[in-house]
Design an enzyme around this catalytic site. Structure first.
Site, PDB file in Angstrom:
ATOM      1  N   HIS A  44       0.830  -1.215   0.000  1.00 24.65           N
ATOM      2  CA  HIS A  44       0.000   0.000   0.000  1.00 24.65           C
ATOM      3  C   HIS A  44       0.866   1.267   0.000  1.00 24.65           C
ATOM      4  O   HIS A  44       2.062   1.227   0.299  1.00 24.65           O
ATOM      5  CB  HIS A  44      -0.928   0.008   1.212  1.00 24.65           C
ATOM      6  CG  HIS A  44      -0.184   0.045   2.518  1.00 24.65           C
ATOM      7  ND1 HIS A  44       0.375   1.191   3.034  1.00 24.65           N
ATOM      8  CD2 HIS A  44       0.098  -0.940   3.407  1.00 24.65           C
ATOM      9  CE1 HIS A  44       0.978   0.923   4.176  1.00 24.65           C
ATOM     10  NE2 HIS A  44       0.827  -0.360   4.431  1.00 24.65           N
ATOM     11  N   GLU A  60      -2.619  -6.958   7.847  1.00 20.94           N
ATOM     12  CA  GLU A  60      -1.289  -6.862   8.451  1.00 20.94           C
ATOM     13  C   GLU A  60      -1.258  -7.553   9.817  1.00 20.94           C
ATOM     14  O   GLU A  60      -2.295  -7.826  10.431  1.00 20.94           O
ATOM     15  CB  GLU A  60      -0.896  -5.376   8.594  1.00 20.94           C
ATOM     16  CG  GLU A  60       0.459  -5.108   9.249  1.00 20.94           C
ATOM     17  CD  GLU A  60       1.643  -5.726   8.502  1.00 20.94           C
ATOM     18  OE1 GLU A  60       1.741  -6.973   8.496  1.00 20.94           O
ATOM     19  OE2 GLU A  60       2.477  -4.974   7.970  1.00 20.94           O
TER      20      GLU A  60
END
Length: 379
Positions: free
Chosen positions: A187, A261
């Site tokens: 990202h 994550e």
């Protein structure tokens, strides 16, 4: 319904080893007559041993749901029985996180014993495992439907990614067939990444620069074309990056929770130095031991287990396809680790920039390779 004592029989199989794999698990009452629970699942491409461990885990989880306190595990896998009994060491990288998860489940019971039995005595679990592998035909049906929806050759744009995919497997791998190619995109920038703080399950948005990084990555991917789908972590920094790519590619976007994550627990939002000061001994051990979770968080072994499950699903559902996977540092490193077949030291030594691209390939025969790591030339 609560059962104090139960018997778990579990099995797993792979048609190819590695190949299409599944597990089965049955929980009996202490009389070994009443069936309390059954579990079965097709798990994609895996080995027999991985499938057997998955069967054990499913049986232990079902036992916990039943409120059991004493569990007798019966399996025809001598490897799993000996490893879980502590007599054999777990050496294979793919089984280490599975064995660790099974041990954590075992610790939740008053007593668990492991017994080897002949395959003939494990027929119930074996039948469930074979039914699970038969379920793998559903994957072929999905693939067939997807093939029918593909545009004709006259409408397909030039495809540099597919051109590479059509090449033989890289030298020395011995892999055969066309791989499922994962274009692993980290990202874009957030405020926490600017400040170099642990950013796990928190949900900071992309900065202006992060949005620009996402747009540039999307433009680069659109130029490649021939992307079957975009898969993303549910966190907004990844989703926003993925949405830019999916729009540019005109490709379907799917959110997969397994791509989230690491949960850094109490270290969320802290800098490296702040976490080390808060928990000096634990932080130092955590940096070298992937089985240790952050306080009230998640271990890297746990991350590996869920990311590997995502990988199996993608290889099974998108055979031979190119996929964009938008995620975070740890899941991307884990996919590269799985492709390379190396130990957890890679997690601590590999650097991935924001909005960087890496490429890992996973073959239908279980082979794998890494084509690219940390490319930022388009930013």
């Amino acid at each position: 319904m609560t059962e104090r004592e139960v018997i778990v029989e579990a099995d797993g199989g792979s048609r190819g080893n590695p190949g299409p794999a599944g597990y089965g698990s049955v929980v009996f009452a202490a009389d070994h007559v009443r069936v309390l629970a059954e579990r079965r699942e097709f798990i994609g491409i895996a080995t027999n041993n991985v499938a057997e461990y998955r069967g054990l885990i499913a049986g232990l989880e079902a036992s916990a749901e039943l409120g059991a306190e004493i569990v007798t595990v019966r399996m025809d896998s001598k490897l799993v029985v000996e490893q879980m009994s502590g007599r054999w060491k777990v050496k294979h990288a793919a089984m280490i996180p599975l064995a660790d998860r099974a041990r954590r489940l075992v610790a939740g019971f008053e007593r668990v014993s492991f017994t080897w039995i002949p395959r003939a005595e494990n027929s119930h679990a074996d039948r469930l495992a074979n039914e699970a592998m038969d379920d793998g035909t559903l994957v072929d049906e999905v693939r067939t439907a997807r093939e029918a929806e593909k545009p004709t050759a006259a409408t397909v744009r030039p495809d540099p990614v597919a051109a590479v995919a059509a090449q033989p497997a890289p030298g020395w791998t011995g892999a055969t067939g066309r791989p499922t190619r994962l274009l692993l995109l980290r990202h874009g920038q957030t405020e926490l990444s600017v400040q170099r703080r642990y950013s796990g399950r928190g949900n900071p948005p992309l900065t202006d620069l992060g949005q620009e990084q996402a747009a540039r990555a999307a433009k680069m991917l659109a130029a490649k074309g021939n992307i079957a789908a975009v898969l993303t972590s549910p966190l907004s920094r990844a989703r926003d990056t993925a949405e830019a790519a999916a729009t540019a590619l005109d490709a379907p976007l799917t959110v997969l929770d397994g791509l989230i994550e690491t949960d850094f627990g109490d270290w969320e939002g802290l800098s490296f130095a702040e976490a080390a000061e808060r928990d000096p001994e634990l932080h130092a051990r955590w940096l070298g031991d992937p089985s240790l979770p952050a306080p009230d968080g998640e271990s890297f072994d746990q991350v590996r287990e869920r990311v590997d499950a995502v990988r199996r699903d993608l290889v099974g559902l998108y055979p031979g396809a190119n996929l964009v996977v938008v995620s975070h540092v740890t899941p991307i490193k884990t996919l590269l680790q799985l492709a390379l077949g190396v130990g957890p030291s890679l997690l601590y030594r590999l650097h991935l920039d924001l909005a960087s691209l890496s490429i890992a390939e996973f073959y239908p025969d279980g082979g794998s390779s890494v084509r690219l790591v940390n490319d930022t030339s388009y930013l």
